[in-house]
Design a protein around this motif. Sequence first.
Motif, PDB file in Angstrom:
ATOM      1  N   LEU A  73       0.874  -1.189   0.054  1.00  0.00           N
ATOM      2  CA  LEU A  73       0.021   0.005   0.107  1.00  0.00           C
ATOM      3  C   LEU A  73       0.991   1.329  -0.150  1.00  0.00           C
ATOM      4  O   LEU A  73       1.931   1.186   0.877  1.00  0.00           O
ATOM      5  N   ASP A  74       0.734   1.943  -0.861  1.00  0.00           N
ATOM      6  CA  ASP A  74       1.414   3.262  -1.151  1.00  0.00           C
ATOM      7  C   ASP A  74       0.620   4.474  -1.024  1.00  0.00           C
ATOM      8  O   ASP A  74      -0.425   4.622  -2.078  1.00  0.00           O
ATOM      9  N   GLN A  75       0.723   5.556  -0.028  1.00  0.00           N
ATOM     10  CA  GLN A  75      -0.481   6.588  -0.014  1.00  0.00           C
ATOM     11  C   GLN A  75       0.080   7.534  -0.769  1.00  0.00           C
ATOM     12  O   GLN A  75      -0.408   8.820  -0.861  1.00  0.00           O
ATOM     13  N   GLY A  76       1.116   7.795  -1.100  1.00  0.00           N
ATOM     14  CA  GLY A  76       2.080   8.944  -1.896  1.00  0.00           C
ATOM     15  C   GLY A  76       1.962  10.264  -1.128  1.00  0.00           C
ATOM     16  O   GLY A  76       1.766  11.409  -1.712  1.00  0.00           O
ATOM     17  N   PHE A  77       2.258  10.180   0.256  1.00  0.00           N
ATOM     18  CA  PHE A  77       2.396  11.107   0.994  1.00  0.00           C
ATOM     19  C   PHE A  77       4.134  11.492   1.417  1.00  0.00           C
ATOM     20  O   PHE A  77       4.650  10.795   1.332  1.00  0.00           O
ATOM     21  N   TYR A  78       4.311  12.889   1.396  1.00  0.00           N
ATOM     22  CA  TYR A  78       5.851  13.252   1.433  1.00  0.00           C
ATOM     23  C   TYR A  78       5.669  14.079   2.676  1.00  0.00           C
ATOM     24  O   TYR A  78       4.911  15.112   2.804  1.00  0.00           O
ATOM     25  N   PRO A  79       6.900  14.071   3.397  1.00  0.00           N
ATOM     26  CA  PRO A  79       6.965  15.255   4.713  1.00  0.00           C
ATOM     27  C   PRO A  79       7.076  16.703   4.376  1.00  0.00           C
ATOM     28  O   PRO A  79       6.436  17.507   4.954  1.00  0.00           O
ATOM     29  N   ASP A  80       7.678  16.714   3.204  1.00  0.00           N
ATOM     30  CA  ASP A  80       7.780  18.279   2.750  1.00  0.00           C
ATOM     31  C   ASP A  80       7.003  18.595   1.746  1.00  0.00           C
ATOM     32  O   ASP A  80       6.685  19.868   1.454  1.00  0.00           O
ATOM     33  N   GLY A  81       6.043  17.624   1.115  1.00  0.00           N
ATOM     34  CA  GLY A  81       5.326  18.038  -0.193  1.00  0.00           C
ATOM     35  C   GLY A  81       3.813  17.730  -0.019  1.00  0.00           C
ATOM     36  O   GLY A  81       3.120  17.969  -0.863  1.00  0.00           O
ATOM     37  N   ILE A  82       3.620  16.969   0.999  1.00  0.00           N
ATOM     38  CA  ILE A  82       2.361  16.170   1.095  1.00  0.00           C
ATOM     39  C   ILE A  82       1.983  15.467   0.280  1.00  0.00           C
ATOM     40  O   ILE A  82       2.485  14.482  -0.103  1.00  0.00           O
ATOM     41  N   TRP A  83       0.879  15.880  -0.860  1.00  0.00           N
ATOM     42  CA  TRP A  83       0.427  15.103  -1.877  1.00  0.00           C
ATOM     43  C   TRP A  83       1.342  15.055  -2.799  1.00  0.00           C
ATOM     44  O   TRP A  83       1.326  14.379  -3.875  1.00  0.00           O
ATOM     45  N   THR A  84       2.382  16.264  -3.174  1.00  0.00           N
ATOM     46  CA  THR A  84       3.306  16.675  -4.270  1.00  0.00           C
ATOM     47  C   THR A  84       4.505  16.016  -3.989  1.00  0.00           C
ATOM     48  O   THR A  84       4.936  16.316  -2.926  1.00  0.00           O
ATOM     49  N   SER A  85       5.312  15.232  -4.836  1.00  0.00           N
ATOM     50  CA  SER A  85       6.613  14.662  -4.345  1.00  0.00           C
ATOM     51  C   SER A  85       7.369  15.834  -4.706  1.00  0.00           C
ATOM     52  O   SER A  85       7.251  16.649  -5.511  1.00  0.00           O
ATOM     53  N   PRO A  86       8.575  15.749  -3.955  1.00  0.00           N
ATOM     54  CA  PRO A  86       9.505  17.152  -3.932  1.00  0.00           C
ATOM     55  C   PRO A  86      10.191  17.065  -5.294  1.00  0.00           C
ATOM     56  O   PRO A  86      10.661  18.084  -5.758  1.00  0.00           O
ATOM     57  N   SER A  87      10.210  15.909  -5.984  1.00  0.00           N
ATOM     58  CA  SER A  87      10.854  15.815  -7.215  1.00  0.00           C
ATOM     59  C   SER A  87      10.609  14.750  -8.070  1.00  0.00           C
ATOM     60  O   SER A  87       9.803  13.643  -7.473  1.00  0.00           O
ATOM     61  N   ASP A  88      10.901  14.792  -9.344  1.00  0.00           N
ATOM     62  CA  ASP A  88      10.687  13.510 -10.283  1.00  0.00           C
ATOM     63  C   ASP A  88      11.458  12.184  -9.589  1.00  0.00           C
ATOM     64  O   ASP A  88      11.219  11.167  -9.497  1.00  0.00           O
ATOM     65  N   GLU A  89      12.629  12.448  -9.148  1.00  0.00           N
ATOM     66  CA  GLU A  89      13.585  11.673  -8.560  1.00  0.00           C
ATOM     67  C   GLU A  89      12.999  10.815  -7.498  1.00  0.00           C
ATOM     68  O   GLU A  89      12.765   9.829  -7.176  1.00  0.00           O
ATOM     69  N   ALA A  90      12.158  11.767  -6.636  1.00  0.00           N
ATOM     70  CA  ALA A  90      11.526  11.121  -5.247  1.00  0.00           C
ATOM     71  C   ALA A  90      10.415  10.036  -5.840  1.00  0.00           C
ATOM     72  O   ALA A  90      10.098   8.972  -5.115  1.00  0.00           O
ATOM     73  N   LEU A  91       9.544  10.496  -6.929  1.00  0.00           N
ATOM     74  CA  LEU A  91       8.680   9.203  -7.363  1.00  0.00           C
ATOM     75  C   LEU A  91       9.398   7.836  -7.920  1.00  0.00           C
ATOM     76  O   LEU A  91       9.047   7.079  -7.471  1.00  0.00           O
ATOM     77  N   LYS A  92      10.519   8.173  -8.398  1.00  0.00           N
ATOM     78  CA  LYS A  92      11.408   6.968  -8.988  1.00  0.00           C
ATOM     79  C   LYS A  92      11.690   6.151  -7.621  1.00  0.00           C
ATOM     80  O   LYS A  92      11.824   4.837  -7.447  1.00  0.00           O
ATOM     81  N   ARG A  93      12.266   6.953  -6.780  1.00  0.00           N
ATOM     82  CA  ARG A  93      12.911   6.421  -5.513  1.00  0.00           C
ATOM     83  C   ARG A  93      11.898   5.638  -4.829  1.00  0.00           C
ATOM     84  O   ARG A  93      11.975   4.461  -4.167  1.00  0.00           O
ATOM     85  N   ASP A  94      10.335   6.041  -4.781  1.00  0.00           N
ATOM     86  CA  ASP A  94       9.688   5.345  -4.021  1.00  0.00           C
ATOM     87  C   ASP A  94       9.403   3.885  -4.545  1.00  0.00           C
ATOM     88  O   ASP A  94       9.066   2.976  -3.888  1.00  0.00           O
ATOM     89  N   ILE A  95       9.101   3.835  -5.954  1.00  0.00           N
ATOM     90  CA  ILE A  95       9.199   2.550  -6.731  1.00  0.00           C
ATOM     91  C   ILE A  95      10.454   1.803  -6.439  1.00  0.00           C
ATOM     92  O   ILE A  95      10.300   0.607  -6.002  1.00  0.00           O
ATOM     93  N   MET A  96      11.598   2.194  -6.225  1.00  0.00           N
ATOM     94  CA  MET A  96      12.761   1.390  -6.140  1.00  0.00           C
ATOM     95  C   MET A  96      12.582   0.933  -4.735  1.00  0.00           C
ATOM     96  O   MET A  96      13.051  -0.219  -4.330  1.00  0.00           O
TER      97      MET A  96
END
Length: 615
Positions: free
Chosen positions: A318-341
Amino acid sequence: MKFVNYILVFASFISLAYAGVPKPEYPRPQFERNDWINLNGTWTYQLDPVRSGFERGNINTTGFDSLITVPFAPESMLSGVQHKDFIPRIWYHRSISVPVSWSDKSVILHFGAVYYESEVYIDGKFVGRHHGGSSSFSYDITRFVKTGKMHNLVVVASSDLRSGLQTAGKQSLQWASHNCNYTRTTGIWQTVWMEGVDEYALKSLHVMTDIDQQQVTIQPTYYHQSTHRLTVHVRDNGKTVATRTVAANNSSVIVIPIKDPKLWSPESPFLYDLELLVTSLDGQEIDKISSYFGMRKIHVEGNRIYLNNQAYYQRLVLDQGFYPDGIWTSPSDEALKRDIMLGKEAGFNGARLHQKVFEERYYYWADKLGYLTWGESASWGMDANNIEAARNFISEWIECVERDRNHPSLVIWTPFNEQWWPDKTNYPRLAGDIYQLTKLLDPTRPVNGVSGGAHILTDIWTVHHYEQDPEKLRDIFYSDGKYFQTPNEAHPGHRNIGFNEIKNSNNYIFPVYDGQKPYFVDEFGGIKWVSDEKLQQLDSKTQTWGYGDAPRTLDEFYQRLEGQVDQLLSLSEQIWGYCYTQLTDVEQEQNGIYNYDRSTKFDMEKIKKIFSKEP
């Protein structure tokens, strides 16, 4: 706006020129043009707690007094605002200028997502209104702008989160975060951009792959139809393997044979490149789109889910896609990739994307890296028995499905999560209609009608349970020759509604599980573990939250986790897949495989060994 504020805005734009625009990547990787302008960065804004901005003439502003970084919500740290209370309305402003090179083109203004209802104005003139906080939308602003001239772009976003009329997902309906509900997101939270397009350019594509007939079908839609031609090139690592030219109109569906196709899967995520070129009859280029697709098939047969005609056991997180600094928005494209990794490194082959419509570039990375995904709406918070709420949901869900249906990594649609109103009039009708509508929009994927809730129509029977004892968990899911579907006295908090020969007051008859569909445990686990040892020992006396009693030691955690997974795998004759809660901690919810900041929480070799097990 005061002179000092002009200075602040100017200084901010200068700093952005050196620091770089946030989220600079083209936001639609399956429909990419070269000629575009990213509008992320510093805007001015004004909170409007009593909704008086229209009376005060905000649509005609040339700038507000405060600064915000788009596309981050004002509740987030990355926005520079961090206003955590409810935001009934927020106003945005920035200046835009259309390049002279676009003088013979239509100018399209795009929004990745704005929560929840938004209106757009240019130089005080109304451009358009949109409902839906998760879906992407755009406006043709050609008649509102002139090339080489500065214009005032104003966006106003309104939200009434506690009305029950809009999707909220895991946004807290209380003032503060609590349990499994977190910080809210209001206003612009995905990329804003402009592009210049020809009036006869492509508007969208629907790509369907067919591995059985070894072909790909492409259904294009244009801004305006014409006598132009569309040429499609399919490439394998730069080598053209197929080309087709057709008339550039909406009725010309392209069918392209793909000889000996390379199939997409988590183990081999091969992607074909796609180039689409619209040209006039004399060969002049009108439009050019870069895209890609993956040849893969997902279907249900009996009590199994198949990938590329092979029964495929899904081990999801289960991935809820929340971020400490961006909430619903990933801080960067790399952060999206990193969650998958991180998910892959923990042994999962995919993720159930939970109560949030993820940024489209997340799907891009899932396509590239080989990671199964389930697409879900942010359905919590809406009153599914309310007619207006249902109407709001339908239009938003249509836009979400149409945006993401070309991604090969997305294998299951889940419109609702744990909606359970079997005694209400509108809910069964809404759930049934949404199932049928989803099938019309995308006939290629199974639909999980209501994850762990009151199933009306569904292709997969999904259940949720957070019993912590592995043996008891197994007995709950399978006992006396039956698979679990109803609550009982031992587990009154479970949200699956019992359907055994039940009719509600409106005479709706609900389906009963009898082995006719894949049985999927799409929420379990949720084992609480706090990295801070002192907080872990205090457990319920702290402000942390998780399911059940937390293990007292790490060894006990690993034993419980492996026991739960092993028990589910032992029932694989019928239970064909699971989803563990969850990838990361989120605020006060402390049951992630990783900490909220994505740092390591456990011995990942042990974790991966557990979640890599196959039935």
